[in-house]
Design a protein around this motif. Sequence first.
Motif, PDB file in Angstrom:
ATOM      1  N   ASP A 213       0.877  -1.173   0.000  1.00 18.31           N
ATOM      2  CA  ASP A 213       0.000   0.000   0.000  1.00 18.31           C
ATOM      3  C   ASP A 213       0.916   1.225   0.000  1.00 18.31           C
ATOM      4  OD1 ASP A 213      -1.950   1.888   0.219  1.00 18.31           O
ATOM      5  OD2 ASP A 213      -2.594   1.340   2.240  1.00 18.31           O
ATOM      6  N   ARG A 222       2.546   1.628   3.574  1.00 20.07           N
ATOM      7  CA  ARG A 222       1.765   1.850   4.797  1.00 20.07           C
ATOM      8  C   ARG A 222       1.615   0.491   5.475  1.00 20.07           C
ATOM      9  NH1 ARG A 222      -2.967   5.983   3.085  1.00 20.07           N
ATOM     10  NH2 ARG A 222      -4.053   4.685   4.594  1.00 20.07           N
ATOM     11  N   THR A 225      -1.941  -1.368   6.814  1.00 18.52           N
ATOM     12  CA  THR A 225      -3.003  -1.809   5.909  1.00 18.52           C
ATOM     13  C   THR A 225      -3.290  -3.294   6.115  1.00 18.52           C
ATOM     14  OG1 THR A 225      -2.434  -0.137   4.279  1.00 18.52           O
ATOM     15  CG2 THR A 225      -3.656  -2.055   3.490  1.00 18.52           C
ATOM     16  N   ASP A 228      -6.932  -3.158   2.114  1.00 23.00           N
ATOM     17  CA  ASP A 228      -7.024  -2.243   0.975  1.00 23.00           C
ATOM     18  C   ASP A 228      -5.650  -1.920   0.389  1.00 23.00           C
ATOM     19  OD1 ASP A 228      -9.740  -2.190   1.139  1.00 23.00           O
ATOM     20  OD2 ASP A 228      -9.826  -0.359   2.348  1.00 23.00           O
ATOM     21  N   PHE A 229      -4.979  -2.932  -0.132  1.00 22.69           N
ATOM     22  CA  PHE A 229      -3.702  -2.708  -0.800  1.00 22.69           C
ATOM     23  C   PHE A 229      -3.954  -2.112  -2.190  1.00 22.69           C
ATOM     24  CE2 PHE A 229      -2.927  -5.945   2.341  1.00 22.69           C
ATOM     25  CZ  PHE A 229      -1.707  -5.574   2.886  1.00 22.69           C
TER      26      PHE A 229
END
Length: 452
Positions: A213, A222, A225, A228-229
């Motif tokens: 991500d 990030r 995560t 929601d990659f």
Amino acid sequence: MLNRRQLLGAGATGAALVSSQAWGKTLNMGLPEAAVMNSAATIITPRPGSGRDYTPVVTLNGWTLPHRMNNGVKEFHLVAEPVERELADGMIAHLWGYNGQSTGPTIEAVEGDRVRIYVTNRLPEHTTVHWHGLILPSGMDGVGGLSHPGIPPGKTYVYEFDLTKSGTFMYHPHADEMVQMAMGMMGFFIVHPKDPAFMPVDRDFLIMLNAFDIDPGTYVPRIMTMTDFNLWTWNSRIFPDIDPLVVNRGDRVRVRVGNLTMTNHPIHMHGYDFKVTCTDGGWVPESAQWPEVTIDIPVGAMRAYEFVADHLGDWAIHCHKSHHTMNAMGHDVPTFIGVNKSQLTKKIRTFQPEYMPMGMAGMADMGRMEMELPENTVPMMTGWGRHGPIEMGGMFSVVKVREGIDPDDYEDPGWYENPPGEQAWEWTGELPEFTRVNDAKTRLTEKATSRG
């Protein structure tokens, strides 16, 4: 002159790896030299010149870690460190990995070998290495605090064990795992059968499924995560910058796929059916092998399948979750299919003349657009073939089956030209009648009474 994919032996390829001279200087020292790779090229390992014979694996956009022999023990040196990885042309990620790369180098050995793996920690925090799927003493299993203390920054620990079974295995940290794996710390560990006549293949490919991500314009994933990659990768590369799987017609081909992402991936290959021949637990007996065209790879698992390359052509291979063949995915993008944006477009262009409306008839126009992008990101759909945009990205590549490919040749042969009569064409003649229904009733087909 060596090309970009040639020789990765006990020494080096140019600036990418340690030189053979430097390697030789360490043969009688306590710690093997640490080979380093700074390129995202696929490096082909030659067949072993001594010891048991095997067909070396090909890690797409990756390489195999050299080893040295020390009193009958194969010694490797892994260095856990911050790295820069080229995910695609024009996009760099600041990751954590091994020996200059993420994913880390593939370790190859043979069933029955004793291996000694030196692990040097150059990270800002402690780490370990877990040898995923291997049978070994519990103190070598690499779970921080359970198997042994974490390896502190600046220190080197040694793992040593016998390889009691052949198959496809992985390695990754079991220390601050959420952070370190999200940052890209993972690799393959391949153990070849001691009998070269057992499960032989002509070509043996490795694909590690991983995901990141990374917001456009940024460089560091990030790490918090969970689902929601936005970048789905093979061996930390995204299409169209994943190398193709190049094979000669008639080759027996094995594809090994490992999954260290946070979701399962149904890997589908066009043009062929294949048999699943290996799982995390070992080789599947011939009587139990099952046919597929799509094989789901669970989280933390590996599957290997085999086929005989008897169909010429360019054949897609990809994850069948449609969003996993996209790059830089946004999760809050509205759907405009069927919306007339003409009046809105006129208003927007009064203060943004370059505005381009998209999405009213689907998203295929994204594959043709050459839009200006933010710094350090990639288009959502990209990649061009012989006939136009492929409209894919992320977890996608091409199996290229050709006549006359030499056994050690993995260079991209270019796009396949379909023979006359073997490509779909436009029809301009009279169309046959067709039937349309407008309800959801079940309709039974009448039984044929005669053969015409």
